[in-house]
Design a protein around this motif. Structure first.
Motif, mmCIF file in Angstrom:
data_model
loop_
_atom_site.group_PDB
_atom_site.id
_atom_site.type_symbol
_atom_site.label_atom_id
_atom_site.label_comp_id
_atom_site.label_asym_id
_atom_site.label_seq_id
_atom_site.Cartn_x
_atom_site.Cartn_y
_atom_site.Cartn_z
ATOM 1 N N GLY A 183 35.562 40.946 37.355
ATOM 2 C CA GLY A 183 35.753 39.890 38.335
ATOM 3 C C GLY A 183 37.161 39.819 38.890
ATOM 4 O O GLY A 183 37.693 38.729 39.123
ATOM 5 N N GLN A 184 37.787 40.963 39.120
ATOM 6 C CA GLN A 184 39.172 40.994 39.590
ATOM 7 C C GLN A 184 39.277 40.509 41.039
ATOM 8 O O GLN A 184 38.357 40.674 41.843
ATOM 9 C CB GLN A 184 39.732 42.413 39.481
ATOM 10 N N ASP A 185 40.434 39.934 41.366
ATOM 11 C CA ASP A 185 40.677 39.525 42.742
ATOM 12 C C ASP A 185 41.089 40.746 43.570
ATOM 13 O O ASP A 185 41.443 41.792 43.025
ATOM 14 C CB ASP A 185 41.757 38.436 42.793
ATOM 15 N N PRO A 186 41.046 40.645 44.904
ATOM 16 C CA PRO A 186 41.304 41.816 45.753
ATOM 17 C C PRO A 186 42.640 42.502 45.487
ATOM 18 O O PRO A 186 42.705 43.735 45.500
ATOM 19 C CB PRO A 186 41.250 41.228 47.174
ATOM 20 N N ILE A 187 43.710 41.758 45.252
ATOM 21 C CA ILE A 187 45.012 42.403 45.060
ATOM 22 C C ILE A 187 45.029 43.237 43.785
ATOM 23 O O ILE A 187 45.615 44.326 43.735
ATOM 24 C CB ILE A 187 46.147 41.354 45.057
#
Length: 534
Positions: A183-187
């Motif tokens: 579930g990582q964020d885009p950055i």
């Protein structure tokens, strides 16, 4: 091994790499869409990729291959090994200093040369600089790998160099799969992809290094020295690098222009990924195989064989490329919708990327023909003429891109690219004919218009079929319905095209059979080594 079988070896490996590239881009589109992180990563990745095509693949697959093949013939494998070590020492030193210089000046280069349009978004600009700094050493790995690939191609071992790029896709798919699971964020995804590119460079270098050792050549690191052979290579390599990387030069310039519009860079990259499939499978296979084959024929004084190789290569490229171009032109939007429209990739993005892809379809034959024409110059150690034509096409591209981008956005840049490609292809072909380096081939001249007619008939049928199955291909339909319908249309289109091509006389089973059998009767080539596997 026949010319067709060699094309199939390289094309098959490239096809595998490009298919995994589709999977990678599908995951990336879902994770990043055409948002700011996607723009930052694609812009940053363009930098080492451009240098790789300019100073690695372009130079060494064009200038290094004929010289390496000549060294094998004149001084055997020991002479070839010494020549390779001389080149390796100089190349390694240049790459080391280039990498250090680029890392130190990366903020200036990205801000002023690569993506000045990001200046209004400090966060996106900062991400692009960091991503580029992480990925740039990939250039050194791939440049050394390109040299190894040139050696393998000269030894008629095509498979290892062709299959190595698939590991970039394996690694990046793994990064994207983990990002989805965690579930990582885009950055965070952008950082993971950047480090993945760096790791892939090391893996690809290791693969071709091992393949070269298996071919009987062990390269040691020598102190860099400007020997006569190295000087000759540099004289040939500079214009060859510019010529071989002309598409990358245009893409880098176009990235600079497109950075002024949100999402334009990523839209161009997604469309480019799709049209690179036929370009890579057909064009790269022909260019990779044709150069050493032409060099061998010309060294032995067999002008008729060289002429036949060129004509059969053009025939092969058009036979497979024309239907691909027609399909991209009339069904680009359903293709983009099926491959990319999910997650952060919106229906609006599908329309934009689909329009760009249709434009690229018009230029596909030109870019494939360029790859078939250029070996006719490089095999004769003429790298200057294609460089001049490449420079002309860059001027055409930049002029049109600057004119059309304010009015048409990313589609204007795509239009500029394909016009420049056709200008380059026409100049190359006209010069080969004018110099007497292109033998007149009546069967080829009669088949080309028939292949065009077959592709046009297929395109017309597809156009009406896409309209008939509009709902099944729309966003409202399920993914399975869209995939099944599109696959069925492609299958029917292939039947129509091949039926028309063979029925009209654009192709014949006898011609294909003769090309496949031709290599089995040929005498053994002195430059070849025992069969191993671009």
């Amino acid at each position: 091994m026949s010319l067709v079988k060699k094309f199939a070896t390289v094309g098959g490996a490239t096809l595998g790499s490009r298919l995994f590239g589709f999977i990678r881009e599908t995951f990336m589109a879902a994770a990043l869409g055409t948002g700011p992180v996607a723009d930052a990563f694609n812009t940053a990745f363009r930098l080492p990729n451009t240098f790789r095509r300019l100073f690695a693949e372009g130079a060494f697959n064009s200038a290094f291959v004929p010289l390496f093949a000549r060294e094998i013939e004149a001084n055997g494998m020991d002479g070839a090994r010494r020549f390779s070590e001389e080149v390796f020492g100089v190349l390694f030193t240049v790459l080391l200093f280039l990498t250090i210089a680029m890392e130190l000046t990366m903020p200036f280069i990205v801000s002023n040369l690569i993506a000045p349009g990001f200046a209004d978004d400090p966060e996106k600009l900062g991400s692009t600089i960091v991503f580029a700094a992480i990925m740039f050493p990939y250039l050194a790995c791939m440049s050394l790998a390109a040299m190894m690939a040139g050696m393998l191609n000269s030894l008629h071992r095509y498979f290892a160099a062709a299959i190595a790029p698939v590991f970039l896709n394996f690694i990046l798919i793994g990064v994207l799969g983990y990002a989805w699971y965690a579930g990582q964020d885009p950055i965070a995804v952008g950082y993971g992809l950047s480090w993945g590119v760096m790791a892939a460079g090391l893996v690809q270098l290791a693969i071709v290094w091992i393949a070269v050792r298996d071919a009987g050549i062990k390269i040691g690191l020598r102190r860099p020295k400007m020997t006569a052979n190295v000087k000759r290579l540099l004289v040939l390599a500079l214009p060859a690098a510019i010529t071989g990387g002309i598409t990358q030069i245009n893409l880098l310039i176009n990235t600079n222009i497109a950075s002024a519009q949100e999402g334009a860079v990523s839209s161009l990259v997604y469309a480019d990924r799709i049209y690179q499939l036929p370009l890579g499978v057909v064009g790269i296979a022909v260019a990779t195989v044709l150069l050493p084959e032409l060099a061998r024929a010309l060294r032995s004084g067999n002008v008729n064989e060289a002429s036949n190789l060129q004509n059969r290569s053009v025939e092969f490229t058009l036979f497979l490329t024309l239907p691909a171009a027609a399909a991209l032109l009339v069904m680009s939007e359903p293709i983009v919708r099926l491959l990319f429209e999910r997650g952060k990739f919106s229906p609006e993005s599908t329309i934009i990327v689909g329009h760009i892809l249709a434009i690229y379809g018009l230029g596909l034959p030109a870019f494939v023909l360029i790859k078939a024409f250029i070996p006719g110059f490089f095999a004769r150690e003429d790298t200057r003429t294609p460089m001049i034509f490449a420079a002309i096409s860059v001027v055409v591209n930049v002029s049109l891109a600057l004119t059309l981008f304010p009015r048409l956005g990313a589609s204007g840049i795509a239009t500029a690219e394909i016009v420049a490609g056709w200008v380059n292809a026409v100049l190359l072909f006209a010069t080969l004919v004018w110099r007497g380096h292109w033998g007149r081939d009546i069967p080829l001249l009669t088949r080309i218009p028939r292949l065009v007619l077959a592709a046009a008939g297929m395109a017309a049928a597809l156009y009406y079929a896409v309209g008939w199955f509009a709902f099944e291909l729309s966003s409202a339909a399920s993914l399975l319905t869209r995939a099944t319908t599109l696959t069925g249309l492609v299958a029917v289109a292939m039947v129509i095209y091949f039926g028309l091509a063979f029925g009209l006389g654009g192709a014949s089973l006898g011609m294909i059979r003769r090309n496949i059998k031709r290599g089995a009767k040929a005498p053994a080539e002195p430059a070849a080594t025992p069969e191993a596997g671009d």
